[in-house]
Write a protein that holds these residues in place. Sequence first.
Motif, short mmCIF file in Angstrom:
data_model
loop_
_atom_site.label_atom_id
_atom_site.label_comp_id
_atom_site.label_asym_id
_atom_site.label_seq_id
_atom_site.Cartn_x
_atom_site.Cartn_y
_atom_site.Cartn_z
N SER A 178 0.96 -1.31 -0.05
CA SER A 178 -0.01 -0.05 -0.09
C SER A 178 0.77 1.21 -0.05
N HIS A 179 0.34 2.33 -0.73
CA HIS A 179 0.84 3.65 -0.47
C HIS A 179 0.02 4.52 -0.02
N PRO A 180 0.39 5.69 0.32
CA PRO A 180 -0.29 6.75 0.99
C PRO A 180 -1.25 7.55 -0.45
N THR A 181 -2.23 7.81 -0.09
CA THR A 181 -3.00 8.61 -1.01
C THR A 181 -3.58 9.88 -0.41
N PRO A 240 3.49 -10.37 9.15
CA PRO A 240 2.76 -9.33 9.76
C PRO A 240 2.90 -7.80 9.29
N ILE A 241 4.13 -7.76 8.79
CA ILE A 241 4.54 -6.35 8.45
C ILE A 241 3.39 -5.87 7.17
N ASP A 242 2.87 -6.76 6.55
CA ASP A 242 2.11 -6.31 5.53
C ASP A 242 0.74 -5.80 6.19
N LEU A 243 0.18 -6.11 7.36
CA LEU A 243 -0.83 -5.56 7.96
C LEU A 243 -0.48 -4.27 8.53
N LEU A 244 0.77 -4.08 8.99
CA LEU A 244 1.20 -2.94 9.64
C LEU A 244 1.20 -1.90 8.23
N ARG A 245 1.88 -2.01 7.16
CA ARG A 245 2.03 -1.26 6.18
C ARG A 245 0.62 -0.76 5.62
N CYS A 246 -0.20 -1.59 5.52
CA CYS A 246 -1.55 -1.40 5.16
C CYS A 246 -2.43 -0.34 6.01
N LYS A 247 -2.09 -0.34 7.07
CA LYS A 247 -2.65 0.63 8.05
C LYS A 247 -1.69 2.02 8.08
#
Length: 558
Positions: free
Chosen positions: A31-34, A514-521
């Motif tokens: 995910s990237h910020p928008t 778990p870092i996938d969950l963290l990055r999404c948020k």
Amino acid sequence: MSLQDQNSSSETAAFRRPASEVMRLARMGSSHPTRLSFLRVLLRRLTDEDWVIDRPVWEVDAKGLGHAVYRVKGPERTYSLVAFSHDLPAEMRSDRVIATAWDATFTLFDGDPSPEDIARLGDNVPLQEAGRISPTELTLARANRSVRLFDHVVGALSQGQQPDPEEIAAVGYLMRTTAVYGSGKFGAADRDDIAARPELAAPFQVEMLTVWLIRAFTVDIAEHMAAVKGGDRTVGLSPEIRRMLGVGNSTGLGMAPFIVRHPVLLNNWIMAREEALARVRAQPGAADDAVAGMGKALDAAIRNADIWRSVHPVQVEKLHDLRRDLAMVSDKLSDWDTQQPRPWDALWTWGSETLSHEGQEALLALMLEPHGDLVDDLADHMGADEAATFRLNGSMPIKDLRAILESEYAWALSIDFTSPENIARFWYVSEEKLEPRLGERASEEGATLEQPLCIARLIAELYAALQGFDDATPVASLLLAHPEHRYTVRRAQIAQHHPFAEVHDNLIAADMLPIDLLRCKLAFFGANQFDPRSDRWVRINLFQGAPYPDDVQAEKST
């Protein structure tokens, strides 16, 4: 009206990505910020509504001890960050959540604090969990210095020089927060008490406002200490270097369960972003200013990718993909036919067929960037009244519940939970550290304390339990016989109307990151660089490149 209701028959439905594509961890972890990220929503509101921002109190001595107040006045209300600066011995500096002393502590006060308020807060805020605040306070936070960079900046400014830009770029912040608490913790105002305020309706607005004002404090305290040391020869930070500084944060497993425990909120975040993308794709043409705006955003994304550093193998590969993909997007824009029917959809189709997950999610952010008039209203729908979906429908026939599981959770029912690699881990809360942890089921004790975070396995267990019930039997009868399934039934009934409520992966699998969950948020927060230090925690920087309070004031006066 909810976003789901608005979009049920929308013309954009054909352009919306399915949950089966969007809610996989590999994509969530790219995910990237928008422009819908929460810090961007905050900064737009401060500018658009002409909020007045000042620093009415600065009582900090030559040793850097004291307090300050940063005040933000909106059309109807005032919010004030009360900051306390401390003298922290090196041996007491720790970023762990169980630390007991910090370089600075903060609270966001609801209104304009009186001297009596500040005195009360001075007795409690520096203690953090050991103190108590009141519903007049909205957040509780603390931060530690990045000692090497902080000292470098103070030393350079005191000599009348600017700090080394390479040193600034290597760290990116003068202080890093170790916690920003809100939503009723330690006596602060409950979320329900403030959610109806327009300026706080979007998620995490008080937390973002707190961190933004902390960023201003970190620069002010560094310049103050430099002036104490250097006297008249001291200079302030240049605007260019100042903008390079954000607020650091190290985020671990404590954030990951939030994604799972708030399915409606997660759905609304993802739904808003996906609807935004669909609106852009559905446009019949591409306006010249929008095309130019995307090109400008692409240039910024390329610069960000160039300075983004990480040594974690997963992120190193992602950065390689991102830089390659952004170059491909740049090449594509040079011969993109903006006169073809639905040119934005054609661009997205090319990207989805050509780019990696990392590149696709970056392209999404780029396509949204020049379309504020089209998508910014979606930020108003990213909050959630979770109480509205808490009530179970006990009259639902088992047949209907089974149909929900087979349609919305086919991904979960396909997992073989008799296979050791699919039950390799378990989530629990550490008694010593009071933090969420992942245990290895085959080699560690504690599985009896497992938290209900593996939704896929819970769904499989519920589906197995349904086999003993007739189709016409109401769900209430199932739950009388098996009350342990109440939690899972509620989630299934939520998912029936919230397509993005669940992560479509096994959260206790041996290869889960778990870092996938963290990055999404964190991308929804607005972080634009992610530096994993393991598969379980990540460093980020918030508000790097963003305006400061005085910049916002200056923009309004021009």
